[in-house]
Design an enzyme around this catalytic site. Structure first.
Site, short mmCIF file in Angstrom:
data_model
loop_
_atom_site.label_atom_id
_atom_site.label_comp_id
_atom_site.label_asym_id
_atom_site.label_seq_id
_atom_site.Cartn_x
_atom_site.Cartn_y
_atom_site.Cartn_z
N LYS A 116 3.49 -15.51 2.80
CA LYS A 116 3.80 -16.35 1.22
C LYS A 116 4.87 -16.36 1.36
CE LYS A 116 2.15 -18.31 -2.44
NZ LYS A 116 0.60 -18.86 -2.78
N ASP A 123 -6.24 -7.01 3.83
CA ASP A 123 -7.32 -6.26 3.80
C ASP A 123 -8.58 -7.30 3.14
OD1 ASP A 123 -8.70 -4.08 2.45
OD2 ASP A 123 -7.82 -5.10 0.34
N ASP A 129 -3.54 -18.35 0.78
CA ASP A 129 -3.97 -19.30 -0.86
C ASP A 129 -4.87 -19.77 0.59
OD1 ASP A 129 -1.57 -20.35 -0.10
OD2 ASP A 129 -1.68 -21.04 -2.13
N ASP A 174 -12.15 -8.71 4.13
CA ASP A 174 -13.78 -9.26 3.79
C ASP A 174 -14.18 -10.55 3.83
OD1 ASP A 174 -13.37 -6.89 3.11
OD2 ASP A 174 -14.18 -6.70 1.33
N TYR A 231 1.09 -1.30 -0.14
CA TYR A 231 -0.16 0.07 -0.38
C TYR A 231 0.65 1.34 -0.17
CZ TYR A 231 -4.66 -2.02 1.22
OH TYR A 231 -5.96 -2.41 0.52
C1 IPM Z 1 -10.32 -0.89 3.59
C2 IPM Z 1 -10.34 -0.95 2.71
C3 IPM Z 1 -9.11 0.60 1.91
C4 IPM Z 1 -7.91 -0.33 2.11
C5 IPM Z 1 -9.16 0.81 0.95
C6 IPM Z 1 -10.92 2.25 0.93
C7 IPM Z 1 -8.30 1.66 0.86
O1 IPM Z 1 -10.58 -0.89 1.34
O2 IPM Z 1 -9.75 -0.80 4.70
O3 IPM Z 1 -10.28 -2.48 3.98
O4 IPM Z 1 -7.95 -1.21 1.01
O5 IPM Z 1 -7.60 -0.74 2.89
MG MG Z 2 -10.51 -3.73 2.60
#
Ligand code: IPM
Ligand code: MG
Length: 368
Positions: A201, A257, A233, A261, A142
């Protein structure tokens, strides 16, 4: 602590709506539970870009530095897809994370028993799920060196491309950054079920080999915590195969990240999950895991609970008011228990309430 100073960053999309509900909760805590706090708002993301031309105005950063904690809703929207990358709303978010040194991102994935049916996994796989993902937030790809340029005689296997447009992003980690986030992971595990899984990884990436080495070094100070390692993975697969095997997961910025999710979806709704991002001074920024959801913004459809639960985390971690955090969390549980559902957590055929009704119900539960 003297009067606590909170900065609210509503941002974009559904941000202003869920922020308004969090503010109602703050008012209720002040008026009914003696919470000594003041709060103000500032611009970030697309809203800041529209008003000032940049996604993170100096005034916002100054206000953030002057507060005890920041509560951020969400940034981004399709109308910003075509502006230069350095002015995009996401840059505001990445910029404030970096400027405040918020390297430790705590993302709990907790299944509320009332919502077990909302998960896309079988109920028995997710019943009582309680995972904490510790994501490194200010390093890695990032924030690594980037470049885009035209290169001549660029090699792709047996091809030699005479003129190729090439872009690079760099994944780089120092032992310092890995050790500090590993410590966060071990400390968190110590307070929970004492199991830490480090995800990397290391079979491919140099930076992951260092990651693994340093995590093993830090582990010497935590003999009471059981450490395991998974390749990313496999970790992704294990999260959907048997999520309850995990207690705390510690991982890099990009892997965290993605995995957070997945973990969020296991609990049924990304509209329910808060997160905390902390720096070395314990100052923190708190935000729902969900994004700005432009498709439902402004329609009184958003679930404000992730934002309200982020406020609870803020009370607990930055203001050391675990007592108030618990009040808020209990109020949320009562509201869910009474059957109130926004669209994201409602089952087919179940009645749905709007953002304001959900927030109002939490406030009523707090007063009662
Ligand atoms: C998160 C989001 C952010 C990230 C984006 C909006 C830049 O997906 O906080 O997980 O990738 O960190
Ligand atoms: Mg995210």
């Amino acid at each position: 602590m003297s009067t606590a100073k909170i900065l609210i960053l509503p941002g974009d999309g559904l941000g202003p709506e869920v922020s308004a509900e969090a503010e109602k909760v703050l008012v209720a805590l002040r008026d009914h539970h003696g919470f000594d706090a003041e709060w103000s708002r500032a611009l970030i993301g697309g809203a800041a870009y529209d008003a000032t031309g940049v996604p993170l105005p100096d005034a916002t950063l100054a206000a953030a530095r002057a507060s005890d904690a920041v509560l951020l809703a969400a940034v981004g929207g399709p109308q910003y897809d075509t502006i230069p990358r350095e002015l995009r709303p996401e840059r505001g978010l990445l910029g404030i994370r970096a400027a405040l040194g918020l390297y430790a991102n705590l993302r709990p994935a907790l299944l509320f028993p009332e919502l077990a049916a909302a998960s896309s996994l079988k109920p028995e796989l997710v019943a009582d799920l309680d995972i904490l993902i510790v994501r490194e937030l200010t390093g890695g790809i990032y924030f690594g060196k980037r470049e885009s340029k035209v290169e001549t005689d660029y090699r792709v296997g047996e091809h030699v491309v005479a003129s190729a447009r090439v872009s690079r992003d760099t994944e780089a980690y120092s032992d310092f950054e890995i050790a500090r986030i590993a410590k966060t992971g071990f400390e968190a595990a110590r307070l929970r079920n004492k199991r830490l899984c480090s995800v990397d990884k290391a079979n491919v990436l140099e930076s992951s080999q260092l990651w693994r080495e340093v995590v093993l070094e830090v582990a010497r100070d935590y003999p009471d915590v059981e450490l395991s390692h998974l390749y990313v993975d496999n970790a992704a697969m294990q999260l959907v195969r048997a999520p309850k095997q995990f207690d705390v997961i510690v991982t890099s910025n990009l892997f965290g990240d993605i995995l957070s999710d997945i973990a969020a979806q296991l609990t049924g709704s990304i509209g329910m999950l808060p997160s905390a991002s902390l720096n070395e001074r314990g100052q923190g920024m708190y935000e729902p895991i969900h994004g700005s959801a432009p498709d439902i913004a402004g329609k009184n459809l958003a679930n404000p609970l992730a934002m309200i639960l982020s406020l609870a985390m803020l009370l607990r971690y930055s203001l050391k008011r675990g007592d108030l955090a618990e009040k808020v969390e209990t109020a949320v549980k009562r509201v869910l228990g009474s059957g109130l559902r926004t669209g994201d957590i409602a089952r087919t055929g179940e009645a749905r309430v709007g953002t304001r009704e959900m927030g109002g119900a939490v406030v009523a539960a707090l007063k009662g």
